[in-house]
Design an enzyme around this catalytic site. Structure first.
Site, PDB file in Angstrom:
ATOM      1  N   GLU A 231       0.887  -1.172   0.000  1.00  0.00           N
ATOM      2  CA  GLU A 231       0.000   0.000   0.000  1.00  0.00           C
ATOM      3  C   GLU A 231       0.916   1.210   0.000  1.00  0.00           C
ATOM      4  O   GLU A 231       1.482   1.564   1.035  1.00  0.00           O
ATOM      5  CB  GLU A 231      -0.868   0.001   1.271  1.00  0.00           C
ATOM      6  CG  GLU A 231      -1.812  -1.173   1.388  1.00  0.00           C
ATOM      7  CD  GLU A 231      -3.008  -1.071   0.457  1.00  0.00           C
ATOM      8  OE1 GLU A 231      -3.153  -0.040  -0.231  1.00  0.00           O
ATOM      9  OE2 GLU A 231      -3.782  -2.033   0.400  1.00  0.00           O
ATOM     10  N   CYS A 265      -2.191   9.248   2.222  1.00  0.00           N
ATOM     11  CA  CYS A 265      -1.894   8.700   0.891  1.00  0.00           C
ATOM     12  C   CYS A 265      -3.012   9.045  -0.077  1.00  0.00           C
ATOM     13  O   CYS A 265      -2.770   9.207  -1.266  1.00  0.00           O
ATOM     14  CB  CYS A 265      -1.663   7.200   0.978  1.00  0.00           C
ATOM     15  SG  CYS A 265      -2.934   6.365   1.911  1.00  0.00           S
TER      16      CYS A 265
HETATM   17  P1  NAP Z   1       8.313   5.099   4.588  1.00  0.00           P
HETATM   18  O1  NAP Z   1       9.488   5.921   4.838  1.00  0.00           O
HETATM   19  O2  NAP Z   1       8.292   4.211   3.421  1.00  0.00           O
HETATM   20  O3  NAP Z   1       8.081   4.241   5.924  1.00  0.00           O
HETATM   21  C1  NAP Z   1       7.066   3.289   6.039  1.00  0.00           C
HETATM   22  C2  NAP Z   1       7.554   2.138   6.897  1.00  0.00           C
HETATM   23  O4  NAP Z   1       8.554   1.420   6.170  1.00  0.00           O
HETATM   24  C3  NAP Z   1       8.220   2.581   8.188  1.00  0.00           C
HETATM   25  O5  NAP Z   1       7.921   1.641   9.189  1.00  0.00           O
HETATM   26  C4  NAP Z   1       9.687   2.556   7.829  1.00  0.00           C
HETATM   27  O6  NAP Z   1      10.512   2.431   8.946  1.00  0.00           O
HETATM   28  C5  NAP Z   1       9.743   1.333   6.967  1.00  0.00           C
HETATM   29  N1  NAP Z   1      10.890   1.255   6.069  1.00  0.00           N
HETATM   30  C6  NAP Z   1      11.329   2.209   5.234  1.00  0.00           C
HETATM   31  N2  NAP Z   1      12.379   1.741   4.516  1.00  0.00           N
HETATM   32  C7  NAP Z   1      12.609   0.476   4.936  1.00  0.00           C
HETATM   33  C8  NAP Z   1      13.556  -0.534   4.608  1.00  0.00           C
HETATM   34  N3  NAP Z   1      14.493  -0.333   3.684  1.00  0.00           N
HETATM   35  N4  NAP Z   1      13.504  -1.703   5.269  1.00  0.00           N
HETATM   36  C9  NAP Z   1      12.559  -1.928   6.206  1.00  0.00           C
HETATM   37  N5  NAP Z   1      11.626  -1.017   6.564  1.00  0.00           N
HETATM   38  C10 NAP Z   1      11.657   0.176   5.936  1.00  0.00           C
HETATM   39  O7  NAP Z   1       6.988   5.949   4.460  1.00  0.00           O
HETATM   40  P2  NAP Z   1       6.562   7.188   5.348  1.00  0.00           P
HETATM   41  O8  NAP Z   1       7.291   8.370   4.916  1.00  0.00           O
HETATM   42  O9  NAP Z   1       6.617   6.825   6.781  1.00  0.00           O
HETATM   43  O10 NAP Z   1       5.005   7.281   4.959  1.00  0.00           O
HETATM   44  C11 NAP Z   1       4.579   8.062   3.934  1.00  0.00           C
HETATM   45  C12 NAP Z   1       4.317   7.272   2.672  1.00  0.00           C
HETATM   46  O11 NAP Z   1       3.417   6.207   2.923  1.00  0.00           O
HETATM   47  C13 NAP Z   1       3.646   8.132   1.620  1.00  0.00           C
HETATM   48  O12 NAP Z   1       4.167   7.861   0.355  1.00  0.00           O
HETATM   49  C14 NAP Z   1       2.203   7.692   1.707  1.00  0.00           C
HETATM   50  O13 NAP Z   1       1.456   7.964   0.555  1.00  0.00           O
HETATM   51  C15 NAP Z   1       2.357   6.248   1.991  1.00  0.00           C
HETATM   52  N6  NAP Z   1       1.113   5.699   2.575  1.00  0.00           N
HETATM   53  C16 NAP Z   1       0.368   4.815   1.852  1.00  0.00           C
HETATM   54  C17 NAP Z   1      -0.819   4.320   2.346  1.00  0.00           C
HETATM   55  C18 NAP Z   1      -1.654   3.348   1.570  1.00  0.00           C
HETATM   56  O14 NAP Z   1      -2.480   2.686   2.168  1.00  0.00           O
HETATM   57  N7  NAP Z   1      -1.488   3.211   0.273  1.00  0.00           N
HETATM   58  C19 NAP Z   1      -1.235   4.729   3.617  1.00  0.00           C
HETATM   59  C20 NAP Z   1      -0.467   5.630   4.318  1.00  0.00           C
HETATM   60  C21 NAP Z   1       0.720   6.106   3.798  1.00  0.00           C
HETATM   61  P3  NAP Z   1      11.363   3.687   9.512  1.00  0.00           P
HETATM   62  O15 NAP Z   1      10.392   4.639  10.066  1.00  0.00           O
HETATM   63  O16 NAP Z   1      12.180   3.049  10.561  1.00  0.00           O
HETATM   64  O17 NAP Z   1      12.141   4.228   8.373  1.00  0.00           O
END
Ligand code: NAP
Length: 463
Positions: A231, A265
């Protein structure tokens, strides 16, 4: 990566948490697997009782749960309370429907020689959830309510800036009566995440987050041949047709772009307005955005929350600068946001040309991109010209026509006369770079089950 709660309104570091040790991770996998062996045999009715209990606890202590959200990631307190309620609704949904959704299905086979065939839905085992900070509870509920109800057990790696919310949910499930090991929050490092994915007892991963994280985790899951759902980001089109009720449409546009500090999102990130009413829309929308009041997220008068962290605010400001450097017009709107807190001045981007790369970016905060479309067909062309495909909306006085236009928008969810909505009984998910798989409803619960065929070919036997 450090797990720390920092209040984005005050900048105060509230609490830090050490990373999990490798032993802790190994123990959590072993415990989750052991829990799975009995949980998968636990009747639906007993699992449903625990889901009901989780919902009741959330509702009973709504203010306490909501306070943690507002302190940790800055969302408005009223929105935090709504998130607690939404999470409770999701637990209730699966308490009521999981058994029916996963009931064995007789297959209508044409030839009696094929036997009496039936599809059963067995849980897979231990799953990993990787979740973002923007809806710290809802994101967890959205995956654990269906998957625990299906008989799977769960490990959680939450975003590093919401460790208290993660801990609160682990405690919630314990208090609701979930057996030990069936849901464990881990302050895991990235290498530990990879280790978890490669453990043979772990059968799948659900990630909600950015495209970058999605691509990495999907690749790791693929390499380990594990099922995954993604997602990811979105840049929802908000299409305004010539006959739209302007007052209502502008009200929803301001809300759709700015709720949760604009960090959703499915925020209405790209407003596409047909030429005939573009100027009037822009004028009223600017007034609407200027009416937002940035401030303390606990203050009931505040309507614009700070972003989740100073880092997120700095990144967004940089993205606005880069969009402008590529030729977009960036207009700051409304009274100056406070100096204190991770605020970004609401900004409207216009003149974002076809060549401007910002046209295809996701702005995670109070930044609206407005596009002037020649007509409805052109509006659809712009709407579909996106790497993302999560939500979207169409505004028109002719709802029948609105539904026809919705059919032509290439995305996972489209709403007529409402920004993309998030509810316990509506499915959620997208296409293209917004990811794959669906959460919620039967679609969500069936993502991580073995759809097993049982075929009794002994045609003389009764079945
Ligand atoms: P993010 O940086 O991708 O983080 C999301 C999760 O992934 C966090 O728990 C993060 O941990 C983890 N993560 C990141 N890189 C990783 C890796 N290489 N290995 C393991 N875990 C990893 O996203 P965000 O900035 O928090 O959230 C915003 C994004 O999420 C936006 O693009 C938004 O549109 C999207 N989103 C999508 C939905 C949907 O349902 N489609 C819903 C909400 C948000 P850390 O915090 O420790 O880095």
């Amino acid at each position: 990566m450090t797990y720390a709660s920092t209040n984005p309104y005050t900048g105060d570091v509230l609490k830090t948490f050490p990373n999990a040790s490798d032993n802790e991770v190994a123990q959590a996998i072993a415990d989750a697997h052991a829990a799975f062996l009995s949980w998968k045999k636990t009747p639906f009715s007993a699992r449903a009782e625990i889901m009901h209990a989780a919902a009741s606890l959330l509702r009973k202590e709504v203010d306490t749960y909501a306070k943690t959200l507002t302190l940790e990631m800055g969302k408005l307190f009223a929105e935090a309370k709504a998130e607690v309620e939404l999470s409770a609704n999701i637990f209730e949904y699966y308490a009521q429907h999981a058994e029916a959704l996963l009931a064995p299905e007789k297959l209508p086979v044409g030839n009696p020689a094929e036997g009496k065939a039936m599809l059963v839905h067995d849980p897979l085992g231990v799953l990993l959830a990787i979740e973002p900070w923007n809806f710290p509870y809802y994101q967890i509920a959205r995956i654990i309510a269906p998957q625990l109800s299906a008989g799977n057990t769960m490990l959680l790696k939450h975003a590093s800036n919401v460790p208290q919310s993660a801990a609160a949910f682990e405690q919630l499930m314990r208090d609701a009566g979930l057996p030990a090991g069936a849901f464990k929050n881990l302050y895991a490092t990235r290498s530990q995440v990879e280790l978890i994915l490669n453990d043979s007892r772990v059968r799948g991963v659900a990630l909600t987050g950015s495209e970058e994280a999605g691509a990495i985790i999907a690749a790791q899951a693929g390499k380990a041949l594990k099922k995954s759902t993604m997602e990811l980001g979105g840049a929802d089109a908000f299409v305004v047709l010539a006959d739209a009720d302007l007052e209502k449409t502008v009200k929803w546009a301001v809300f759709g772009r700015h709720w949760n500090g604009g960090q959703v999102c499915v925020s209405s990130k790209r407003m596409i307005i047909v030429d005939e009413i573009y100027d009037r829309f822009l004028e009223r929308y600017t007034v609407g955005v200027a009416g937002l009041r940035a401030g303390d997220p606990f203050d009931a008068e505040t309507t614009l929350a700070p972003l989740s962290s100073q880092g997120a605010a700095d990144d967004l400001k940089d993205k606005i600068r880069r969009a402008a450097a590529h030729g977009a017009k960036a207009t700051e709107v409304g009274p100056k946001v406070p100096n204190r807190g991770a605020f970004v001045q609401p900004t409207i981007l216009t003149d974002v040309s076809e060549e401007n790369p910002a046209r295809y970016w996701e702005f995670f905060g109070p930044v609206s991109m407005l596009f002037r479309a020649k007509d409805e067909e052109d509006a659809l062309r712009i709407a579909n010209d996106s790497p993302f495909g999560l939500g979207g909306s169409v505004f028109t006085s002719d709802v029948k026509h609105g539904a026809e236009v919705a059919e032509k928008i290439s995305t996972g969810m489209v709403f007529v006369n409402h920004p993309t909505m998030v509810k316990a009984d509506l499915p959620f998910g997208g296409i293209r770079r917004s990811g794959y798989g669906r959460e919620l409803l039967g679609l969500g619960i069936k993502e991580f089950v073995n759809h097993k065929l049982i075929d009794v070919v002994d045609i003389d036997a009764e079945f």
